[in-house]
Design a protein around this motif. Structure first.
Motif, PDB file in Angstrom:
ATOM      1  N   SER A 105      69.281  57.623  20.694  1.00 46.99           N
ATOM      2  CA  SER A 105      68.405  57.092  21.621  1.00 46.99           C
ATOM      3  C   SER A 105      67.216  57.823  22.003  1.00 46.99           C
ATOM      4  CB  SER A 105      69.240  56.936  22.921  1.00 46.99           C
ATOM      5  OG  SER A 105      68.623  56.233  23.847  1.00 46.99           O
ATOM      6  N   GLU A 106      66.170  57.187  22.213  1.00 47.35           N
ATOM      7  CA  GLU A 106      64.926  57.937  22.751  1.00 47.35           C
ATOM      8  C   GLU A 106      65.218  57.784  24.276  1.00 47.35           C
ATOM      9  OE1 GLU A 106      64.565  53.761  23.064  1.00 47.35           O
ATOM     10  OE2 GLU A 106      64.610  54.848  20.903  1.00 47.35           O
ATOM     11  N   MET A 107      64.677  59.057  24.906  1.00 50.15           N
ATOM     12  CA  MET A 107      64.823  59.048  26.388  1.00 50.15           C
ATOM     13  C   MET A 107      63.906  60.085  26.949  1.00 50.15           C
ATOM     14  SD  MET A 107      68.414  61.159  27.283  1.00 50.15           S
ATOM     15  CE  MET A 107      68.273  62.986  26.864  1.00 50.15           C
ATOM     16  N   THR A 108      63.527  60.110  27.879  1.00 50.01           N
ATOM     17  CA  THR A 108      62.339  61.183  28.660  1.00 50.01           C
ATOM     18  C   THR A 108      63.062  62.590  29.063  1.00 50.01           C
ATOM     19  OG1 THR A 108      62.881  60.370  30.985  1.00 50.01           O
ATOM     20  CG2 THR A 108      61.068  59.160  29.741  1.00 50.01           C
ATOM     21  N   VAL A 109      62.327  63.405  29.304  1.00 56.61           N
ATOM     22  CA  VAL A 109      63.097  64.617  29.777  1.00 56.61           C
ATOM     23  C   VAL A 109      64.031  64.565  30.781  1.00 56.61           C
ATOM     24  CG1 VAL A 109      62.398  67.041  30.623  1.00 56.61           C
ATOM     25  CG2 VAL A 109      61.037  65.946  29.085  1.00 56.61           C
ATOM     26  N   ASP A 110      64.000  63.683  31.719  1.00 54.47           N
ATOM     27  CA  ASP A 110      64.760  63.636  32.784  1.00 54.47           C
ATOM     28  C   ASP A 110      66.027  62.446  32.615  1.00 54.47           C
ATOM     29  OD1 ASP A 110      62.548  61.755  33.001  1.00 54.47           O
ATOM     30  OD2 ASP A 110      62.946  61.387  35.229  1.00 54.47           O
ATOM     31  N   GLY A 111      65.791  61.934  31.129  1.00 52.30           N
ATOM     32  CA  GLY A 111      67.024  61.368  30.715  1.00 52.30           C
ATOM     33  C   GLY A 111      66.822  59.691  31.027  1.00 52.30           C
ATOM     34  N   VAL A 115      74.420  52.742  17.239  1.00 51.27           N
ATOM     35  CA  VAL A 115      74.354  52.337  18.473  1.00 51.27           C
ATOM     36  C   VAL A 115      73.037  52.708  19.172  1.00 51.27           C
ATOM     37  CG1 VAL A 115      75.230  51.970  20.862  1.00 51.27           C
ATOM     38  CG2 VAL A 115      76.906  52.087  18.721  1.00 51.27           C
ATOM     39  N   GLU A 116      72.149  51.748  19.739  1.00 47.80           N
ATOM     40  CA  GLU A 116      70.973  52.198  20.366  1.00 47.80           C
ATOM     41  C   GLU A 116      70.681  51.844  21.740  1.00 47.80           C
ATOM     42  OE1 GLU A 116      66.901  51.259  19.033  1.00 47.80           O
ATOM     43  OE2 GLU A 116      67.397  51.651  16.866  1.00 47.80           O
ATOM     44  N   GLY A 117      71.974  51.173  22.321  1.00 50.34           N
ATOM     45  CA  GLY A 117      71.944  50.974  23.959  1.00 50.34           C
ATOM     46  C   GLY A 117      72.640  49.469  24.161  1.00 50.34           C
ATOM     47  N   GLY A 118      72.675  49.180  25.292  1.00 52.90           N
ATOM     48  CA  GLY A 118      72.097  49.920  26.566  1.00 52.90           C
ATOM     49  C   GLY A 118      73.183  50.562  27.262  1.00 52.90           C
ATOM     50  N   PRO A 119      72.802  51.295  28.234  1.00 52.52           N
ATOM     51  CA  PRO A 119      73.598  52.142  29.317  1.00 52.52           C
ATOM     52  C   PRO A 119      75.086  51.554  29.366  1.00 52.52           C
ATOM     53  CG  PRO A 119      71.611  51.730  29.932  1.00 52.52           C
ATOM     54  CD  PRO A 119      71.526  50.873  29.090  1.00 52.52           C
ATOM     55  N   THR A 120      75.332  50.257  29.652  1.00 54.09           N
ATOM     56  CA  THR A 120      76.443  49.663  30.001  1.00 54.09           C
ATOM     57  C   THR A 120      77.328  49.706  28.658  1.00 54.09           C
ATOM     58  OG1 THR A 120      75.582  47.960  31.565  1.00 54.09           O
ATOM     59  CG2 THR A 120      77.703  47.569  30.808  1.00 54.09           C
ATOM     60  N   LEU A 121      76.854  49.099  27.556  1.00 57.20           N
ATOM     61  CA  LEU A 121      77.377  49.186  26.407  1.00 57.20           C
ATOM     62  C   LEU A 121      77.869  50.516  26.059  1.00 57.20           C
ATOM     63  CD1 LEU A 121      78.611  47.638  23.676  1.00 57.20           C
ATOM     64  CD2 LEU A 121      76.406  48.194  22.726  1.00 57.20           C
ATOM     65  N   ILE A 122      77.014  51.808  26.236  1.00 53.95           N
ATOM     66  CA  ILE A 122      77.189  52.989  25.873  1.00 53.95           C
ATOM     67  C   ILE A 122      78.429  53.426  26.573  1.00 53.95           C
ATOM     68  CG2 ILE A 122      76.499  55.435  25.718  1.00 53.95           C
ATOM     69  CD1 ILE A 122      73.710  53.988  25.059  1.00 53.95           C
ATOM     70  N   VAL A 154      72.604  61.342  18.624  1.00 54.11           N
ATOM     71  CA  VAL A 154      71.100  62.128  18.417  1.00 54.11           C
ATOM     72  C   VAL A 154      70.177  61.560  19.587  1.00 54.11           C
ATOM     73  CG1 VAL A 154      69.466  61.880  16.635  1.00 54.11           C
ATOM     74  CG2 VAL A 154      71.632  61.707  15.820  1.00 54.11           C
ATOM     75  N   LEU A 155      69.598  62.360  20.083  1.00 52.37           N
ATOM     76  CA  LEU A 155      68.723  62.109  21.058  1.00 52.37           C
ATOM     77  C   LEU A 155      67.186  62.749  20.874  1.00 52.37           C
ATOM     78  CD1 LEU A 155      70.771  63.465  24.251  1.00 52.37           C
ATOM     79  CD2 LEU A 155      70.658  61.139  23.350  1.00 52.37           C
ATOM     80  N   ILE A 156      66.284  61.517  20.890  1.00 54.26           N
ATOM     81  CA  ILE A 156      64.864  61.944  20.873  1.00 54.26           C
ATOM     82  C   ILE A 156      64.238  62.031  22.050  1.00 54.26           C
ATOM     83  CG2 ILE A 156      62.749  60.753  19.705  1.00 54.26           C
ATOM     84  CD1 ILE A 156      64.598  59.102  18.009  1.00 54.26           C
ATOM     85  N   GLN A 157      63.791  63.240  22.531  1.00 51.51           N
ATOM     86  CA  GLN A 157      63.327  63.394  23.698  1.00 51.51           C
ATOM     87  C   GLN A 157      61.703  63.055  23.607  1.00 51.51           C
ATOM     88  OE1 GLN A 157      62.702  67.453  25.945  1.00 51.51           O
ATOM     89  NE2 GLN A 157      64.730  66.932  26.274  1.00 51.51           N
TER      90      GLN A 157
END
Length: 223
Positions: free
Chosen positions: A10-16, A149-156, A169-172
């Motif tokens: 998943s990609e996410m910002t610095v603050d998640g 798995v790419e998302g979303g938050p509920t499935l994760i 694996v996180l892409i910040q």
């Protein structure tokens, strides 16, 4: 339980954060990714037999979930959708890659038939809601050994609860969004006590373009 090896990417910002506001597409912040990191994500897709997102992600983002930026085959697209309410004009119902829509027995038969007419495979797992364990077993039977798995938050959250994610694996994305209700990587009700937290072990970190990539193994307690 028989299941594929599951990697959350998943990609996410610095603050998640995954998007600007609840209900808005995550494609907005994905537009902040540089070309190198976009190619990295698409290259990762080629390394898996299948890629999965939840139905709400499809409804909001209308994700395509194919490899379009590097050489390599696109994975099979898997979308759990208990009631078969996925829009019929969804990009995952095009014929750019095989698609499996996973429904429960309560799904409307007419909707299921219309999805099949679009060219997707429909897999029935569970009575009222998709049985994720049964779904995983069926995916293995179809030759899917590595699942992204790419998302979303509920499935994760549901997958974490069931100990079904092995690696992350996180892409910040180097931006900060904030917001009390802005969706973050993992949704759901969360844990109630410190002994319920899920541990991870950092296995690698490196830079791709202007983005920090971190990788973790997920470590579940013995309870």
């Amino acid at each position: 339980m028989i299941r594929p090896y599951v990697t959350l990417i998943s990609e996410m910002t610095v603050d998640g954060k995954l998007t600007l506001k609840r209900g808005l597409s995550s494609k907005i912040i994905m537009g902040l990714m540089d070309l190198e990191s976009q190619k990295f994500l698409h290259k990762k897709r080629t390394e898996f037999d299948a890629i999965m997102v939840g139905s709400n992600t499809i409804k909001i983002d209308n994700s395509i979930l194919t490899n379009r930026l590097v050489d390599g085959k696109s994975p099979i697209r898997v979308v759990p959708c208990s009631d078969a309410s996925i829009p019929l004009d969804s990009n995952v119902l095009n014929r750019d890659a095989p698609t499996i829509i996973v429904v429960s027995r309560r799904a409307d038969a007419q909707k299921v038939q219309m999805i099949r007419e679009k060219g997707a495979d429909v897999m029935v797992c569970g009575d009222d809601r998709v049985d994720l364990s049964l779904m995983m077993e069926r995916l293995v039977e179809r030759g899917i050994k590595r699942l992204m798995v790419e998302g979303g938050p509920t499935l994760i959250w549901l997958l974490i609860q069931r100990r079904m994610i092995d690696h992350i694996v996180l892409i910040q994305i180097p931006y900060i969004i904030g917001g009390d209700s802005t969706p973050s990587l993992v949704g759901g009700p969360g844990v109630d006590s410190i002994d319920q937290v899920v541990s991870t072990r950092l296995t690698d970190f490196y830079k791709v373009g202007n983005h920090l990539i971190t990788e973790y193994d997920v470590i579940y307690n013995s309870k």
